[in-house]
Design a protein around this motif. Structure first.
Motif, PDB file in Angstrom:
ATOM      1  N   ASN A 399       0.609  -0.886   0.176  1.00 36.93           N
ATOM      2  CA  ASN A 399       0.257  -0.398  -0.138  1.00 36.93           C
ATOM      3  C   ASN A 399       0.910   1.490  -0.055  1.00 36.93           C
ATOM      4  N   LEU A 400       2.029   1.214  -0.624  1.00 43.31           N
ATOM      5  CA  LEU A 400       2.963   2.491  -0.754  1.00 43.31           C
ATOM      6  C   LEU A 400       2.785   3.194  -1.466  1.00 43.31           C
ATOM      7  N   GLU A 401       2.345   4.228  -1.653  1.00 45.01           N
ATOM      8  CA  GLU A 401       2.826   5.272  -3.181  1.00 45.01           C
ATOM      9  C   GLU A 401       3.722   6.330  -2.760  1.00 45.01           C
ATOM     10  N   GLU A 402       4.472   6.374  -3.956  1.00 39.99           N
ATOM     11  CA  GLU A 402       5.451   7.377  -4.280  1.00 39.99           C
ATOM     12  C   GLU A 402       4.995   8.250  -5.053  1.00 39.99           C
ATOM     13  N   LEU A 403       5.061   9.519  -5.399  1.00 37.11           N
ATOM     14  CA  LEU A 403       5.240  10.426  -6.334  1.00 37.11           C
ATOM     15  C   LEU A 403       6.639  11.845  -6.521  1.00 37.11           C
ATOM     16  N   TYR A 404       6.956  11.620  -7.053  1.00 40.28           N
ATOM     17  CA  TYR A 404       8.411  13.094  -7.235  1.00 40.28           C
ATOM     18  C   TYR A 404       8.039  13.892  -8.853  1.00 40.28           C
ATOM     19  N   ASP A 405       7.595  15.292  -8.329  1.00 38.89           N
ATOM     20  CA  ASP A 405       7.189  16.329  -9.157  1.00 38.89           C
ATOM     21  C   ASP A 405       9.216  17.118  -9.891  1.00 38.89           C
ATOM     22  N   HIS A 406       9.067  16.058 -11.907  1.00 37.08           N
ATOM     23  CA  HIS A 406      10.478  15.911 -11.899  1.00 37.08           C
ATOM     24  C   HIS A 406      10.870  18.183 -12.285  1.00 37.08           C
ATOM     25  N   GLU A 407      10.223  18.681 -12.601  1.00 43.29           N
ATOM     26  CA  GLU A 407      10.339  20.450 -12.264  1.00 43.29           C
ATOM     27  C   GLU A 407      10.801  21.142 -11.567  1.00 43.29           C
ATOM     28  N   VAL A 408      11.308  20.692 -10.062  1.00 41.19           N
ATOM     29  CA  VAL A 408      11.904  20.696  -8.971  1.00 41.19           C
ATOM     30  C   VAL A 408      12.679  19.354  -8.730  1.00 41.19           C
ATOM     31  N   ASP A 409      12.119  18.289  -8.520  1.00 44.51           N
ATOM     32  CA  ASP A 409      13.157  17.541  -8.336  1.00 44.51           C
ATOM     33  C   ASP A 409      13.294  15.926  -9.296  1.00 44.51           C
ATOM     34  N   PRO A 410      14.163  16.286 -10.147  1.00 46.97           N
ATOM     35  CA  PRO A 410      14.750  15.384 -10.685  1.00 46.97           C
ATOM     36  C   PRO A 410      15.602  14.308 -10.859  1.00 46.97           C
ATOM     37  N   TRP A 413      14.462  12.821  -4.611  1.00 48.02           N
ATOM     38  CA  TRP A 413      15.159  12.802  -3.365  1.00 48.02           C
ATOM     39  C   TRP A 413      13.847  12.620  -2.622  1.00 48.02           C
ATOM     40  N   ASP A 414      12.417  13.566  -2.872  1.00 49.17           N
ATOM     41  CA  ASP A 414      11.299  13.911  -2.046  1.00 49.17           C
ATOM     42  C   ASP A 414       9.973  13.085  -2.509  1.00 49.17           C
ATOM     43  N   ASN A 415       9.713  12.520  -1.336  1.00 51.40           N
ATOM     44  CA  ASN A 415       7.477  11.616  -1.923  1.00 51.40           C
ATOM     45  C   ASN A 415       7.004  12.007  -1.613  1.00 51.40           C
ATOM     46  N   ILE A 416       6.115  13.278  -2.472  1.00 49.22           N
ATOM     47  CA  ILE A 416       5.336  13.988  -2.053  1.00 49.22           C
ATOM     48  C   ILE A 416       3.740  13.570  -2.278  1.00 49.22           C
ATOM     49  N   ALA A 417       4.025  12.423  -2.190  1.00 48.52           N
ATOM     50  CA  ALA A 417       2.663  11.129  -2.186  1.00 48.52           C
ATOM     51  C   ALA A 417       1.550  11.350  -1.812  1.00 48.52           C
ATOM     52  N   TYR A 418       1.888  12.039  -0.164  1.00 45.96           N
ATOM     53  CA  TYR A 418       1.103  11.963   0.852  1.00 45.96           C
ATOM     54  C   TYR A 418       0.672  13.905   1.204  1.00 45.96           C
ATOM     55  N   LYS A 419       1.087  14.277   0.466  1.00 47.06           N
ATOM     56  CA  LYS A 419       0.670  15.699  -0.018  1.00 47.06           C
ATOM     57  C   LYS A 419      -0.402  15.581   0.449  1.00 47.06           C
ATOM     58  N   LYS A 420      -1.097  16.845   0.721  1.00 45.99           N
ATOM     59  CA  LYS A 420      -2.544  17.283   0.723  1.00 45.99           C
ATOM     60  C   LYS A 420      -2.755  17.966  -0.883  1.00 45.99           C
ATOM     61  N   GLU A 421      -2.126  18.225  -0.623  1.00 44.47           N
ATOM     62  CA  GLU A 421      -2.109  19.316  -1.986  1.00 44.47           C
ATOM     63  C   GLU A 421      -2.311  18.596  -3.394  1.00 44.47           C
ATOM     64  N   ASN A 422      -1.189  17.477  -3.138  1.00 40.97           N
ATOM     65  CA  ASN A 422      -1.436  16.401  -4.760  1.00 40.97           C
ATOM     66  C   ASN A 422      -2.084  15.944  -4.845  1.00 40.97           C
ATOM     67  N   LYS A 423      -3.097  15.431  -3.807  1.00 42.29           N
ATOM     68  CA  LYS A 423      -4.485  14.568  -4.055  1.00 42.29           C
ATOM     69  C   LYS A 423      -4.879  14.585  -5.731  1.00 42.29           C
ATOM     70  N   GLY A 424      -5.434  15.424  -5.972  1.00 42.97           N
ATOM     71  CA  GLY A 424      -5.874  15.538  -7.445  1.00 42.97           C
ATOM     72  C   GLY A 424      -4.773  14.837  -8.412  1.00 42.97           C
ATOM     73  N   ILE A 425      -3.505  15.064  -8.454  1.00 48.07           N
ATOM     74  CA  ILE A 425      -2.302  14.869  -8.793  1.00 48.07           C
ATOM     75  C   ILE A 425      -2.240  13.044  -8.810  1.00 48.07           C
ATOM     76  N   ILE A 426      -1.794  13.109  -7.897  1.00 45.63           N
ATOM     77  CA  ILE A 426      -2.320  10.988  -7.263  1.00 45.63           C
ATOM     78  C   ILE A 426      -3.350  10.667  -8.299  1.00 45.63           C
ATOM     79  N   GLU A 427      -4.683  10.614  -8.443  1.00 41.38           N
ATOM     80  CA  GLU A 427      -5.593  10.446  -8.900  1.00 41.38           C
ATOM     81  C   GLU A 427      -5.674  10.279 -10.186  1.00 41.38           C
TER      82      GLU A 427
END
Length: 466
Positions: A399-410, A413-427
């Motif tokens: 049940n692990l998710e990872e999300l990386y934003d290549h514009e700022v984190d190529p 290094w930083d898993n932002i999957a559980y940040k509330k503001e990224n819920k729509g991106i995850i979906e």
């Protein structure tokens, strides 16, 4: 040409030459970060996440046919043979092992008019570096990853002419010099830069150890991510002072492979087929050189999934153009069918890249990479979606998710999957996975063995720092 190792110039003049006259797909990805599942998926046109061939599948003969979803599909070379093409192959196209290892070939004999050296042993004998080079006394060879025979590196005191890939290119060059009475499908598979990273000394001389640059790595990078089970391999490399030598050997192997590409390009350009033949250069997976505490491949991050992809179509591609849209090697089969004017088979999971070849700014949909990890305590399957900006990864069993934003984190290094503001991106990225695997589900709550704080930072419980 993809600037794959920051701080070092990797010499690839011949691939650069091809790239300068072709279209380069700079955001191309493999369907699997390992040879066997990637090659079976690319050549059958069926993504291994659907077929079930999700891991390294050993064995002699076309073992991939044993999966129900692949039992009757028409493969890429089979398709062109059915259309009247002469099918010629050499070297590592499907997964194989070459002597002196156990000789295996997953080539399907009936699909090829001729295969060098044979459909049954699909790669020539590979000369190894001397044992005192690949097993030096100043390292702990007893605990060495790969044991004896695999995962070694060092210079070989022989000229290029003695190397297996040289022979593969010789045979392919001969075919290009012949008069063919019908169109041909020619697949030329070079083993290098796959390990063992053992090539002639002159390629090592191009990368002196004192000039080797280690990759920039983040300490405890895996604390908020999946533990691939290979940290001990990286630790062995570091503890035995082999990190610089690994990078040197891999760089040398790349440049050796580039030299073989150059020989093949020379033969092609001298042939009567230079103006009417589609050329594609691709590799089946990427490679870690210490990033994410990993050496080699077998992960779902950018270092493993991103691959070179260069396509040249006479009269269509514009020299040196680049497409930054996400594309998959699954797209090769439908693209070649489209470019040759045939109707695409209905089973193909990829899409034609003809629109991007005509206009590199034409948007694509995100692409998917999958893999079943066996380096972990229990097998764990993971799926990654790469869009033009983000990488999203999901490991259903834990049940692990990872999300990386290549514009700022190529470097991811930083898993932002559980940040509330990224819920729509995850979906949005979950929907891409569901298109391929509608049976996937997601559970509420924290991932197994991880904790999430109030700010959406995820951390592995009892993480051990190296």
């Amino acid at each position: 040409f993809l600037s794959g190792h920051t701080g070092m110039k990797i010499h690839t003049p011949n691939i650069d030459r091809l790239a300068a006259s072709s279209m380069i797909f700079t955001n191309a990805h493999t369907p699997a970060p390992a040879c066997a599942p990637a090659r079976a998926a690319i050549l059958t046109g069926v993504h291994h996440a659907r077929s079930g061939a999700e891991n390294v599948y050993w064995g002699d003969g076309p073992k991939w046919r044993e999966f129900d979803a692949l039992k009757d599909v028409v493969t890429m070379e089979q398709f062109f043979k059915q259309q009247g093409y002469k099918t010629l192959g050499a070297g590592k196209i499907y997964h194989s092992q070459a002597p002196p290892w156990t000789p295996t070939s997953q080539v399907e004999p009936a699909n090829w008019d001729f295969y060098y050296p044979s459909v049954y042993i699909s790669h020539p004998y590979q000369i190894r570096a001397p044992k005192d080079v690949i097993y030096p006394e100043d390292v702990d060879n007893k605990s060495r990853p790969g044991g004896e025979g695999w995962w070694t590196w060092g210079p070989i005191p022989v000229p290029d002419e003695k190397m297996a890939d040289y022979h593969v290119v010789d045979w392919a060059s001969y075919q290009l010099a012949q008069k063919h009475d019908k169109p041909f499908f020619l697949a030329v598979g070079m083993w290098k830069p796959h390990d063992p990273w053992e090539v002639p000394q002159k390629y090592f001389d191009m990368y002196p150890l004192e000039n080797i640059v280690l990759p920039e790595c983040k300490k405890d990078d895996l604390e908020d991510a999946f533990d691939h089970g290979r940290r001990w391999i990286h630790k062995w490399v570091v503890d035995n002072n082999q990190w610089e030598k690994v990078i040197q050997s891999y760089a040398a192997s790349i440049t050796f492979s580039d030299a073989m590409v150059g020989r093949l390009l020379d033969a092609f350009e001298k042939s009567e087929y230079a103006e009417n033949t589609i050329v594609v250069l691709w590799s089946d997976h990427g490679m870690h050189m210490g990033e994410k505490e990993n050496i080699e491949k077998f992960t779902l991050w950018e270092r493993s999934t991103r691959v070179p992809l260069i396509i040249s179509v006479p009269g269509l591609t514009q020299a040196g153009t680049k497409c930054k849209q996400p594309v998959s090697l699954m797209d090769l089969y439908p693209t070649l069918v489209d470019l040759t004017g045939f109707d695409k088979p209905s089973h193909l999971d990829g899409r034609s890249l003809l629109p991007q070849i005509k206009d590199p700014n034409t948007r694509t949909s995100p692409v998917m990479t999958s893999y079943q990890f066996t380096w972990t305590e229990q097998p764990i399957t993971g799926h990654a979606v790469r869009s033009i900006r983000y990488r999203y990864i999901y490991y259903p069993e834990i049940n692990l998710e990872e999300l990386y934003d290549h514009e700022v984190d190529p470097k991811e290094w930083d898993n932002i999957a559980y940040k509330k503001e990224n819920k729509g991106i995850i979906e949005e990225h979950r929907k891409v996975m569901l298109d391929m695997l509608p049976q996937l589900t997601w559970r509420e709550g924290s991932p197994d063995g991880y904790s999430i704080d109030k700010d959406g930072n995820v951390r592995k419980d009892n993480f051990e720092s190296n």
